[in-house]
Structure formats: structure tokens, C-alpha cells
Scaffold this motif. Structure first.
Motif, PDB file in Angstrom:
ATOM      1  N   THR A  29      -0.713  -5.317  -2.631  1.00  0.00           N
ATOM      2  CA  THR A  29       0.131  -4.597  -3.581  1.00  0.00           C
ATOM      3  C   THR A  29      -0.653  -3.413  -4.122  1.00  0.00           C
ATOM      4  N   LEU A  30      -0.054  -2.236  -4.025  1.00  0.00           N
ATOM      5  CA  LEU A  30      -0.747  -1.002  -4.405  1.00  0.00           C
ATOM      6  C   LEU A  30      -0.808  -0.833  -5.912  1.00  0.00           C
ATOM      7  N   HIS A  33       0.611  -1.135  -9.612  1.00  0.00           N
ATOM      8  CA  HIS A  33       1.535  -2.267  -9.584  1.00  0.00           C
ATOM      9  C   HIS A  33       0.760  -3.552  -9.317  1.00  0.00           C
ATOM     10  N   GLU A  39       8.859  -2.661  -2.467  1.00  0.00           N
ATOM     11  CA  GLU A  39       8.689  -1.255  -2.843  1.00  0.00           C
ATOM     12  C   GLU A  39       7.241  -0.888  -3.174  1.00  0.00           C
ATOM     13  N   HIS A  40       6.374  -1.890  -3.406  1.00  0.00           N
ATOM     14  CA  HIS A  40       5.013  -1.599  -3.862  1.00  0.00           C
ATOM     15  C   HIS A  40       3.934  -2.304  -3.041  1.00  0.00           C
ATOM     16  N   SER A  41       4.314  -2.944  -1.943  1.00  0.00           N
ATOM     17  CA  SER A  41       3.351  -3.722  -1.159  1.00  0.00           C
ATOM     18  C   SER A  41       3.397  -3.337   0.319  1.00  0.00           C
ATOM     19  N   PRO A  76       5.313   2.839   0.381  1.00  0.00           N
ATOM     20  CA  PRO A  76       4.015   2.199   0.088  1.00  0.00           C
ATOM     21  C   PRO A  76       2.995   2.399   1.217  1.00  0.00           C
ATOM     22  N   TRP A 106       1.688   8.677  -7.884  1.00  0.00           N
ATOM     23  CA  TRP A 106       1.392   7.272  -7.620  1.00  0.00           C
ATOM     24  C   TRP A 106       0.158   7.170  -6.726  1.00  0.00           C
TER      25      TRP A 106
END
Length: 191
Positions: A29-30, A33, A39-41, A76, A106
Motif C-alpha cells: 500500500t502506497l 495511505h 485504489e492505493h495498493s 497506484p 501523491w
């Protein structure tokens, strides 16, 4: 296997989204987050995740897949690719890559790529505050506008400024419905 891991495997075809490796895959997970989500991994090989989390162990040869993953359709994967290219200082690929403003913010959230900005032109107002495209400023001095029949008065607001990309001392803005160039030493940021 978590629901997110299954969805990531479906998305990636059960391969590492960076290297294409098929074994020893884990969810990463980035930051910033913390909760696993589609949406984030990303799905990455464990040895790559270890290198992401321990920059001193980076092995450039393990990251050859970045030239493909940077074009991945999933944000991501693009963000992680940008961060690793920045860490490896691969400016050739970074220069080819496009991220919109929000995505780039981000990508830079962890500080990756900060060194590459050291030669960047930085615009500062009269108080040393950094200016960005779209900021609003006020004039701190009456300015005679060359080629126009008016004086830009002290205290005049200039909204939605544009930075002159190759000159840290100049911005562009509208005063009395005319687009003019203004020296940054004569403005103060308001928002």
C-alpha cells in the motif's frame, strides 16, 4: 488471501505489477495511505517490497520492469513507478512520464524525487514565500506598467498568477484587465 489481494491478482493477472514476477507476491500500500485498497495498493514481488521499504538495499537490476510499469493503466502502479524512477535517478524515463497535478502530489508525498528538484526554478514573493501557478498575490509597491497607460497600484490583487518557468524573478498576472509581467520582489502571496 485478502479480498484486496484477490482483486489485485485479478487486475494484474497474478503477476508483480512492476517486474512481472509470478512468485512470492505481496500487497504493498502506497504511503501516505495505510489501508489496503484497489485504489492505493499494488501487487509486487516480496523482494521489491523489501527494497521499497529499505532504500539502502535497492538493486537497480531488479527494477528493469519500470520502463513498462510506468505506462500501466492503474494509477497506484504509475505512482510507485514514478517513486522508484526518482529514487534511482532515472531522469530519462521520468521525463517521459506524465502524471497530473494531483497524482504528482501523491507521488511526491514520501519525499521521493526531492533531490531532483534542487535545480528547479523557484519563485518567491517579497517575504520569501514560495509561489505556485494559480496563487493570488497583492502588489507591495506602485508599479509603472511599460507599454500601458496606467500604474498598477500598491495593494492591487492579482489572482491566478502564472509563473515564468525560466525566470524565478517574474510572474504573469492580470491587472486592470491587462496581462502583465511582474517582478516577484514587488508582490506578497495572499493565499
Amino acid at each position: 488471501m485478502s479480498v484486496i489481494e484477490k482483486k489485485l491478482k485479478d487486475r494484474s493477472g497474478s503477476v508483480c505489477e512492476i517486474s512481472g514476477a509470478e512468485h512470492d507476491l505481496v500487497v504493498y500500500t502506497l504511503p501516505p495511505h495505510t489501508a489496503e485498497s484497489l485504489e492505493h495498493s499494488v501487487l509486487v514481488a516480496k523482494h521489491l517490497k523489501d527494497q521499497i521499504e529499505n532504500p539502502e538495499t535497492m538493486n537497480e537490476n531488479d527494477w528493469r520492469g519500470l520502463s513498462d510499469s510506468m505506462w500501466n493503466e492503474h494509477l497506484p502502479v504509475q505512482i510507485l513507478s514514478w517513486r522508484m524512477l526518482a529514487r534511482l535517478k532515472n531522469n530519462d524515463l521520468l521525463d517521459m512520464m506524465y502524471l497530473d497535478e494531483e497524482a504528482l502530489e501523491w507521488a511526491k508525498a514520501t519525499g521521493e524525487g526531492a533531490e531532483e528538484d534542487e535545480n528547479k526554478v523557484v519563485h518567491k514573493d517579497s517575504n520569501g514565500v514560495i509561489l505556485h501557478d494559480g496563487d493570488s498575490v497583492v502588489l507591495v509597491k506602485d508599479l509603472d506598467v511599460k507599454g500601458a497607460t496606467f500604474t498598477a497600484k500598491r495593494g492591487a490583487a492579482v489572482h491566478n498568477i502564472k509563473l515564468v518557468w525560466d525566470d524565478a524573478n517574474l510572474i504573469e498576472g492580470r491587472v486592470e484587465n491587462q496581462s502583465i509581467y511582474i517582478l516577484t520582489q514587488y508582490v506578497k502571496k495572499t493565499k
